[in-house]
Design a protein around this motif. Structure first.
Motif, PDB file in Angstrom:
ATOM      1  N   ASP A 173      18.218  92.606  21.398  1.00 52.43           N
ATOM      2  CA  ASP A 173      17.617  91.545  20.604  1.00 52.43           C
ATOM      3  C   ASP A 173      16.239  91.962  20.098  1.00 52.43           C
ATOM      4  O   ASP A 173      15.456  92.573  20.835  1.00 52.43           O
ATOM      5  CB  ASP A 173      17.486  90.266  21.434  1.00 52.43           C
ATOM      6  N   ILE A 174      15.951  91.589  18.854  1.00 50.08           N
ATOM      7  CA  ILE A 174      14.655  91.893  18.252  1.00 50.08           C
ATOM      8  C   ILE A 174      13.962  90.586  17.894  1.00 50.08           C
ATOM      9  O   ILE A 174      14.530  89.738  17.206  1.00 50.08           O
ATOM     10  CB  ILE A 174      14.818  92.750  16.982  1.00 50.08           C
ATOM     11  N   SER A 175      12.726  90.415  18.370  1.00 49.42           N
ATOM     12  CA  SER A 175      11.930  89.234  18.036  1.00 49.42           C
ATOM     13  C   SER A 175      11.107  89.510  16.783  1.00 49.42           C
ATOM     14  O   SER A 175      10.446  90.554  16.683  1.00 49.42           O
ATOM     15  CB  SER A 175      11.002  88.851  19.197  1.00 49.42           C
ATOM     16  N   ILE A 176      11.141  88.577  15.837  1.00 48.14           N
ATOM     17  CA  ILE A 176      10.411  88.726  14.581  1.00 48.14           C
ATOM     18  C   ILE A 176       9.592  87.458  14.363  1.00 48.14           C
ATOM     19  O   ILE A 176      10.121  86.348  14.427  1.00 48.14           O
ATOM     20  CB  ILE A 176      11.367  88.945  13.397  1.00 48.14           C
ATOM     21  N   THR A 177       8.289  87.607  14.103  1.00 52.20           N
ATOM     22  CA  THR A 177       7.417  86.473  13.852  1.00 52.20           C
ATOM     23  C   THR A 177       7.215  86.299  12.354  1.00 52.20           C
ATOM     24  O   THR A 177       6.783  87.242  11.665  1.00 52.20           O
ATOM     25  CB  THR A 177       6.055  86.664  14.538  1.00 52.20           C
ATOM     26  N   LEU A 178       7.534  85.116  11.846  1.00 54.33           N
ATOM     27  CA  LEU A 178       7.377  84.832  10.422  1.00 54.33           C
ATOM     28  C   LEU A 178       5.917  84.534  10.097  1.00 54.33           C
ATOM     29  O   LEU A 178       5.146  84.102  10.959  1.00 54.33           O
ATOM     30  CB  LEU A 178       8.247  83.645  10.016  1.00 54.33           C
ATOM     31  N   ASP A 179       5.542  84.734   8.845  1.00 54.16           N
ATOM     32  CA  ASP A 179       4.198  84.397   8.404  1.00 54.16           C
ATOM     33  C   ASP A 179       3.978  82.890   8.518  1.00 54.16           C
ATOM     34  O   ASP A 179       4.939  82.101   8.402  1.00 54.16           O
ATOM     35  CB  ASP A 179       4.004  84.818   6.951  1.00 54.16           C
ATOM     36  N   PRO A 180       2.735  82.462   8.735  1.00 54.11           N
ATOM     37  CA  PRO A 180       2.462  81.017   8.791  1.00 54.11           C
ATOM     38  C   PRO A 180       2.895  80.328   7.498  1.00 54.11           C
ATOM     39  O   PRO A 180       2.869  80.919   6.415  1.00 54.11           O
ATOM     40  CB  PRO A 180       0.941  80.952   8.976  1.00 54.11           C
ATOM     41  N   ALA A 181       3.314  79.068   7.630  1.00 51.02           N
ATOM     42  CA  ALA A 181       3.754  78.313   6.462  1.00 51.02           C
ATOM     43  C   ALA A 181       2.577  77.987   5.554  1.00 51.02           C
ATOM     44  O   ALA A 181       1.435  77.832   6.011  1.00 51.02           O
ATOM     45  CB  ALA A 181       4.441  77.021   6.907  1.00 51.02           C
ATOM     46  N   ASP A 182       2.857  77.901   4.259  1.00 52.77           N
ATOM     47  CA  ASP A 182       1.857  77.447   3.307  1.00 52.77           C
ATOM     48  C   ASP A 182       1.595  75.953   3.558  1.00 52.77           C
ATOM     49  O   ASP A 182       2.508  75.197   3.920  1.00 52.77           O
ATOM     50  CB  ASP A 182       2.364  77.667   1.880  1.00 52.77           C
ATOM     51  N   GLY A 183       0.360  75.511   3.336  1.00 50.26           N
ATOM     52  CA  GLY A 183       0.033  74.124   3.627  1.00 50.26           C
ATOM     53  C   GLY A 183       0.616  73.134   2.649  1.00 50.26           C
ATOM     54  O   GLY A 183       0.795  71.952   2.992  1.00 50.26           O
ATOM     55  N   ALA A 184       0.956  73.582   1.433  1.00 44.84           N
ATOM     56  CA  ALA A 184       1.411  72.633   0.407  1.00 44.84           C
ATOM     57  C   ALA A 184       2.791  72.959  -0.167  1.00 44.84           C
ATOM     58  O   ALA A 184       3.468  72.048  -0.665  1.00 44.84           O
ATOM     59  CB  ALA A 184       0.395  72.590  -0.738  1.00 44.84           C
ATOM     60  N   LEU A 185       3.189  74.201  -0.118  1.00 47.32           N
ATOM     61  CA  LEU A 185       4.432  74.612  -0.768  1.00 47.32           C
ATOM     62  C   LEU A 185       5.408  75.237   0.226  1.00 47.32           C
ATOM     63  O   LEU A 185       4.992  75.846   1.225  1.00 47.32           O
ATOM     64  CB  LEU A 185       4.149  75.617  -1.895  1.00 47.32           C
ATOM     65  N   SER A 198      18.693  83.644  15.272  1.00 44.63           N
ATOM     66  CA  SER A 198      18.498  82.307  15.820  1.00 44.63           C
ATOM     67  C   SER A 198      17.017  82.023  16.016  1.00 44.63           C
ATOM     68  O   SER A 198      16.196  82.945  16.149  1.00 44.63           O
ATOM     69  CB  SER A 198      19.240  82.169  17.155  1.00 44.63           C
ATOM     70  N   ALA A 199      16.675  80.733  16.013  1.00 48.13           N
ATOM     71  CA  ALA A 199      15.300  80.326  16.246  1.00 48.13           C
ATOM     72  C   ALA A 199      14.927  80.576  17.706  1.00 48.13           C
ATOM     73  O   ALA A 199      15.733  80.367  18.612  1.00 48.13           O
ATOM     74  CB  ALA A 199      15.133  78.848  15.901  1.00 48.13           C
ATOM     75  N   ALA A 200      13.681  81.017  17.940  1.00 51.59           N
ATOM     76  CA  ALA A 200      13.252  81.358  19.299  1.00 51.59           C
ATOM     77  C   ALA A 200      11.957  80.644  19.689  1.00 51.59           C
ATOM     78  O   ALA A 200      11.289  81.047  20.638  1.00 51.59           O
ATOM     79  CB  ALA A 200      13.075  82.872  19.433  1.00 51.59           C
ATOM     80  N   GLY A 201      11.592  79.568  18.962  1.00 50.53           N
ATOM     81  CA  GLY A 201      10.376  78.833  19.288  1.00 50.53           C
ATOM     82  C   GLY A 201       9.237  79.194  18.365  1.00 50.53           C
ATOM     83  O   GLY A 201       9.010  80.377  18.074  1.00 50.53           O
ATOM     84  N   GLY A 202       8.515  78.179  17.895  1.00 48.31           N
ATOM     85  CA  GLY A 202       7.413  78.432  16.974  1.00 48.31           C
ATOM     86  C   GLY A 202       7.920  79.061  15.688  1.00 48.31           C
ATOM     87  O   GLY A 202       8.942  78.668  15.131  1.00 48.31           O
ATOM     88  N   GLU A 239       7.177  75.349  13.299  1.00 44.69           N
ATOM     89  CA  GLU A 239       8.322  75.784  14.105  1.00 44.69           C
ATOM     90  C   GLU A 239       9.560  75.897  13.222  1.00 44.69           C
ATOM     91  O   GLU A 239       9.844  75.017  12.403  1.00 44.69           O
ATOM     92  CB  GLU A 239       8.592  74.820  15.252  1.00 44.69           C
ATOM     93  N   ILE A 240      10.295  76.976  13.398  1.00 45.62           N
ATOM     94  CA  ILE A 240      11.564  77.209  12.706  1.00 45.62           C
ATOM     95  C   ILE A 240      12.697  76.765  13.615  1.00 45.62           C
ATOM     96  O   ILE A 240      12.698  77.069  14.822  1.00 45.62           O
ATOM     97  CB  ILE A 240      11.727  78.698  12.338  1.00 45.62           C
ATOM     98  N   THR A 241      13.674  76.053  13.055  1.00 42.35           N
ATOM     99  CA  THR A 241      14.852  75.634  13.821  1.00 42.35           C
ATOM    100  C   THR A 241      16.085  76.364  13.285  1.00 42.35           C
ATOM    101  O   THR A 241      16.055  76.952  12.196  1.00 42.35           O
ATOM    102  CB  THR A 241      15.075  74.120  13.719  1.00 42.35           C
ATOM    103  N   ASP A 242      17.177  76.301  14.049  1.00 42.68           N
ATOM    104  CA  ASP A 242      18.412  76.946  13.604  1.00 42.68           C
ATOM    105  C   ASP A 242      18.911  76.345  12.293  1.00 42.68           C
ATOM    106  O   ASP A 242      19.563  77.031  11.498  1.00 42.68           O
ATOM    107  CB  ASP A 242      19.497  76.809  14.682  1.00 42.68           C
TER     108      ASP A 242
END
Length: 405
Positions: free
Chosen positions: A73-85, A47-51, A143-146
């Motif tokens: 529960d394990i928190s995982i931070t995704l890499d920043p989004a690409d600016g164009a793709l 599930s999404a946990a903010g940001g 930010e990632i959503t569900d």
């Protein structure tokens, strides 16, 4: 020297002559269970946990005969989004024989105008991965959503749900059913003198029904079932039974009819029924019909309701289904659902399913915890009716719906 073709285990060891390795045990479990998430009520929900943070919940999975378990529960931070793709990331459960463990790993996808999920490594003799979820990372998002998270429990190629390998294989049964339907089509076509007649049939495999889908029984207009209780009729009441001592169940929805047309009736046990004819505003008359017999809609009739009586000592609750046909077209197919016996329901959307379809739901071993589950169609899917909410997610191997068109 030829390779030994027969093996067996486990047996008592004497002086160390019966030692069993981890590979032997893994091969044993692999023969019994498929890869996938263990449907135990936890299911490693992501599930999404903010940001850009997501959370992997608790649960278990089976990977090539090896058990993976997450207790916290394990928190995982995704890499920043690409600016164009955009890209698609995955949270994978990775079995690694070389490292002698299975764990959860974050795998970032490749930014692209047409992004695809990362390719899984699935080497039966080495590293083997299951993608618990795939995550859509839009260009420039912070930010990632569900809604961005795709659960892969229903996708056996990416993850799937663990099940027993000795579950029944319905492939042959489905082929036999298809052959039977084709045979019935031919016979009915011959009986109708060559008039057009065919069966519309839909087959759905491995339908996942989460615990959260089960709610209290709800009566909904337009769905095909009978009131889930007996009513005692009043003599002379057009909506009641034949006499004050008769008990009956009634159809909830009306069936549209045309005055002067002939309609046939059938049910599951030959009980027969009383067909009540109505205009748009008032009761007109009724027709008593035996199983397999016909009745003509009287002048002014626009709709029909069905009453099932305790005919020949048979209580109406024993009638599992009934059907009203016009020529070769099934107008309505209704199940008897007792709200007291089945106080809970789960609604599952299935594309193309109509309310007047027959349904055959083949419950697998996941449903053994449910007392006598039954199902009924509505326009857009099916409803499952159960005596109690199951303790874990269930997977239905096969759902078949069909009707005459």
């Amino acid at each position: 020297m030829s390779e030994i073709s027969e093996t067996s285990f486990p047996y008592r060891s004497i002086n160390g002559d019966r030692k069993y390795t981890a590979d032997v045990w893994a091969d044993f479990f692999k023969a019994l269970f498929t890869n996938g998430v263990v449907p135990d009520g936890e299911e490693l929900i992501v599930s999404a946990a903010g940001g850009m943070v997501i959370t992997l919940g608790t649960g278990r999975a089976m990977i090539e005969g090896h058990v993976y378990r997450n207790k916290n529960d394990i928190s995982i931070t995704l890499d920043p989004a690409d600016g164009a793709l955009s890209r698609i990331d995955s949270i994978v459960l990775r079995h690694s024989p070389d490292n002698r463990l299975s764990d959860a790993q974050y795998v970032a996808g490749t930014p692209s105008e047409s992004p695809v999920a990362p390719t899984l490594t699935q080497d039966e003799l080495g590293t083997f991965e299951l993608a618990r979820v795939d995550i859509a990372v839009g260009a420039g998002v912070t930010e990632i959503t569900d809604e961005d998270i795709t659960d892969n429990m229903a996708d056996e190629t990416r993850c799937g749900v663990m099940s027993a390998r000795f579950d029944l294989d319905f492939t042959v049964w489905q082929a036999q059913m298809a052959a039977l339907i084709a045979h019935l089509e031919q016979e009915i076509g011959d009986a109708e003198g060559g008039s057009l007649y065919e069966l519309k049939r839909l087959v759905f495999d491995n339908t996942v029904v989460p615990i959260a889908d089960f709610t209290a029984f709800e009566k909904t207009d337009g769905e095909n079932w009978f009131d889930g209780y007996f009513e005692q009729g009043t003599l002379g009441d057009s909506d009641g039974a034949e006499s004050a001592s008769d008990y009956y169940v009634r159809s909830v929805n009306d069936i549209a009819v045309t005055a002067g047309d002939i309609y046939s009736y059938s049910d599951s046990i030959g009980n027969g029924a009383r067909l009540f004819w109505y205009s748009d505003s008032a009761f007109i008359s009724y027709s008593d019909v035996a199983d397999g017999s016909n009745a003509t809609a009287p002048t002014g009739a626009t709709k029909l309701r069905i009453r099932l009586y305790d005919a020949a000592g048979i209580e109406p609750v024993d009638v599992e289904w009934c059907m009203v046909n016009y020529g070769s077209t099934a107008l309505d197919f209704m199940d008897y659902i007792d709200a007291e016996v089945y106080p809970y329901q789960a609604k599952r959307a299935l594309s193309g399913v109509l309310s007047n379809m027959h349904s055959l739901v083949q419950f697998g071993p996941d449903a053994t915890q449910i007392s006598a589950p039954v199902a009924n169609t509505y326009t857009g899917g099916i409803k499952l009716y159960v005596s109690e909410i199951p303790a874990k997610t269930i997977v239905i191997p096969t759902i078949m719906c069909w009707k005459a068109v």
